[in-house]
Design a protein around this motif. Structure first.
Motif, PDB file in Angstrom:
ATOM      1  N   GLN A 141       0.829  -1.196   0.000  1.00 27.58           N
ATOM      2  CA  GLN A 141       0.000   0.000   0.000  1.00 27.58           C
ATOM      3  C   GLN A 141       0.868   1.252   0.000  1.00 27.58           C
ATOM      4  N   ILE A 142       0.536   2.177  -0.877  1.00 29.31           N
ATOM      5  CA  ILE A 142       1.202   3.478  -0.948  1.00 29.31           C
ATOM      6  C   ILE A 142       0.137   4.549  -0.794  1.00 29.31           C
ATOM      7  N   THR A 143       0.333   5.475   0.137  1.00 33.99           N
ATOM      8  CA  THR A 143      -0.612   6.563   0.367  1.00 33.99           C
ATOM      9  C   THR A 143       0.075   7.893   0.112  1.00 33.99           C
ATOM     10  N   LEU A 144      -0.533   8.710  -0.746  1.00 28.88           N
ATOM     11  CA  LEU A 144      -0.002  10.025  -1.084  1.00 28.88           C
ATOM     12  C   LEU A 144      -1.005  11.104  -0.688  1.00 28.88           C
ATOM     13  N   ASN A 145      -0.480  12.250  -0.241  1.00 30.65           N
ATOM     14  CA  ASN A 145      -1.308  13.422   0.039  1.00 30.65           C
ATOM     15  C   ASN A 145      -1.035  14.466  -1.041  1.00 30.65           C
ATOM     16  N   PRO A 146      -2.002  14.751  -1.918  1.00 29.54           N
ATOM     17  CA  PRO A 146      -1.781  15.741  -2.978  1.00 29.54           C
ATOM     18  C   PRO A 146      -1.389  17.096  -2.402  1.00 29.54           C
ATOM     19  N   THR A 147      -0.427  17.746  -3.035  1.00 27.90           N
ATOM     20  CA  THR A 147       0.064  19.028  -2.529  1.00 27.90           C
ATOM     21  C   THR A 147      -1.037  20.063  -2.435  1.00 27.90           C
ATOM     22  N   THR A 148      -1.912  20.109  -3.442  1.00 27.86           N
ATOM     23  CA  THR A 148      -2.972  21.115  -3.446  1.00 27.86           C
ATOM     24  C   THR A 148      -4.147  20.742  -2.556  1.00 27.86           C
ATOM     25  N   ARG A 149      -4.230  19.480  -2.155  1.00 26.20           N
ATOM     26  CA  ARG A 149      -5.310  19.044  -1.271  1.00 26.20           C
ATOM     27  C   ARG A 149      -4.761  18.053  -0.247  1.00 26.20           C
ATOM     28  N   PRO A 150      -3.982  18.526   0.715  1.00 21.37           N
ATOM     29  CA  PRO A 150      -3.370  17.616   1.688  1.00 21.37           C
ATOM     30  C   PRO A 150      -4.382  16.936   2.597  1.00 21.37           C
ATOM     31  N   ASP A 151      -5.648  17.370   2.569  1.00 23.84           N
ATOM     32  CA  ASP A 151      -6.685  16.710   3.361  1.00 23.84           C
ATOM     33  C   ASP A 151      -7.134  15.401   2.717  1.00 23.84           C
ATOM     34  N   LEU A 152      -6.742  15.164   1.467  1.00 24.40           N
ATOM     35  CA  LEU A 152      -7.133  13.947   0.761  1.00 24.40           C
ATOM     36  C   LEU A 152      -6.002  12.924   0.793  1.00 24.40           C
ATOM     37  N   LYS A 153      -6.383  11.646   0.610  1.00 21.41           N
ATOM     38  CA  LYS A 153      -5.420  10.546   0.565  1.00 21.41           C
ATOM     39  C   LYS A 153      -5.629   9.774  -0.717  1.00 21.41           C
ATOM     40  N   PHE A 154      -4.578   9.718  -1.528  1.00 25.91           N
ATOM     41  CA  PHE A 154      -4.587   8.940  -2.758  1.00 25.91           C
ATOM     42  C   PHE A 154      -3.906   7.610  -2.448  1.00 25.91           C
ATOM     43  N   VAL A 155      -4.699   6.546  -2.391  1.00 23.11           N
ATOM     44  CA  VAL A 155      -4.205   5.241  -1.924  1.00 23.11           C
ATOM     45  C   VAL A 155      -4.100   4.277  -3.098  1.00 23.11           C
ATOM     46  N   MET A 156      -2.930   3.646  -3.227  1.00 22.21           N
ATOM     47  CA  MET A 156      -2.702   2.658  -4.278  1.00 22.21           C
ATOM     48  C   MET A 156      -2.250   1.343  -3.654  1.00 22.21           C
ATOM     49  N   LEU A 157      -2.717   0.242  -4.208  1.00 24.68           N
ATOM     50  CA  LEU A 157      -2.265  -1.089  -3.823  1.00 24.68           C
ATOM     51  C   LEU A 157      -1.572  -1.690  -5.031  1.00 24.68           C
ATOM     52  N   VAL A 158      -0.265  -1.901  -4.928  1.00 26.74           N
ATOM     53  CA  VAL A 158       0.538  -2.328  -6.084  1.00 26.74           C
ATOM     54  C   VAL A 158       1.206  -3.656  -5.818  1.00 26.74           C
TER      55      VAL A 158
END
Length: 260
Positions: free
Chosen positions: A243-260
């Motif tokens: 699992q990789i979780t990223l916080n977008p710079t312009t919206r740090p309140d969001l979590k972009f989660v990927m399972l690779v």
């Protein structure tokens, strides 16, 4: 925080305010300019007056003195100095205060580009808001998380983990993962503790999930670091992802989660 680091942060705050004050011209506020002005930009007393503050208090603030800071006073300063959202956030971070507008100006919708990016990910991917509601997901995520992202289900990840029997069957070591999820969510809870929606979410989980009610008062806190995730899928059997979780710079309140 040590006394040295606290002093360094106050010093940075003072320097930041001075630099921002210097970039504003008096005519923007209908004030007299003139050739005799020796101060670039606004004077301290002018900023204080426009923000409804004491000149002495504002002067001490720029000097990095250890004074009591009001979040609402900082907000008025940010408005007078015409701060961008990033500058305003930096001001409150340096002052060690919570911005009173942070929760009232939340952006519930996800940027279209982030939603479109989900379909470019080869593995399961989804986007969470600060309440851990899924704002978007790709087909692979819907296929993996049966009972959450498929059909007409509650899209809140916490409700799925703690209230759905399907989650207990899908997630390997459900109890260990559930405790970690609570500790990860505690950070978002702390950032948005004053929101009614946040209190309603936690209150509902405490009332409906005995496990959550038992674990929540422990106050464990950890960062959402990702790592190995194991699943026992009803159709595909045993699955493993990183699992990789990223916080977008312009919206740090969001979590972009990927399972690779």
């Amino acid at each position: 925080m040590t006394a040295e680091s606290d002093q360094a942060r106050r010093q940075q705050l003072g320097e930041f305010l001075r630099s921002q004050r210097a970039r504003l011209t008096p005519d923007l506020f209908g004030l007299q300019g003139g050739a005799r002005r020796r101060t670039p930009g606004l004077r301290r007393e002018e900023v204080a007056q426009l923000a409804g503050l004491s000149t002495t208090w504002y002067t001490w603030l720029e000097q990095g003195r250890d004074i009591s800071l009001s979040a609402h006073a900082l907000g008025r300063l940010a408005n007078v100095l015409n701060f961008s959202p990033a500058e305003r956030a930096y001001l409150f971070d340096l002052a060690g205060k919570r911005d009173p507008q942070a929760s009232t100006e939340s952006e519930p919708a996800a940027p279209p580009a982030l939603l479109a990016a989900l379909d470019t990910i080869a593995g399961p991917a989804y986007l969470l808001d600060h309440l851990w509601n899924a704002l978007g997901w790709n087909t692979q995520a819907a296929e993996l998380f049966s009972g959450w992202l498929d059909g007409d289900n509650d899209r809140n990840l916490l409700a799925y983990i703690f209230l759905s029997p399907a989650a207990r069957e899908l997630i390997e070591d459900w109890e260990g993962r559930a405790r970690r999820v609570i500790a990860e969510f505690r950070i978002d809870y702390g950032h948005h503790i004053e929101e009614e929606a946040m209190q309603a979410l936690v209150g509902g989980l405490v009332a409906r999930s005995p496990f959550f009610a038992q674990a929540w008062p422990i106050h464990s806190v950890i960062g959402r670091e990702g790592g190995l995730r194991r699943f026992s899928h009803p159709a595909r059997g045993a699955l493993e992802f990183q699992q990789i979780t990223l916080n977008p710079t312009t919206r740090p309140d969001l979590k972009f989660v990927m399972l690779v």
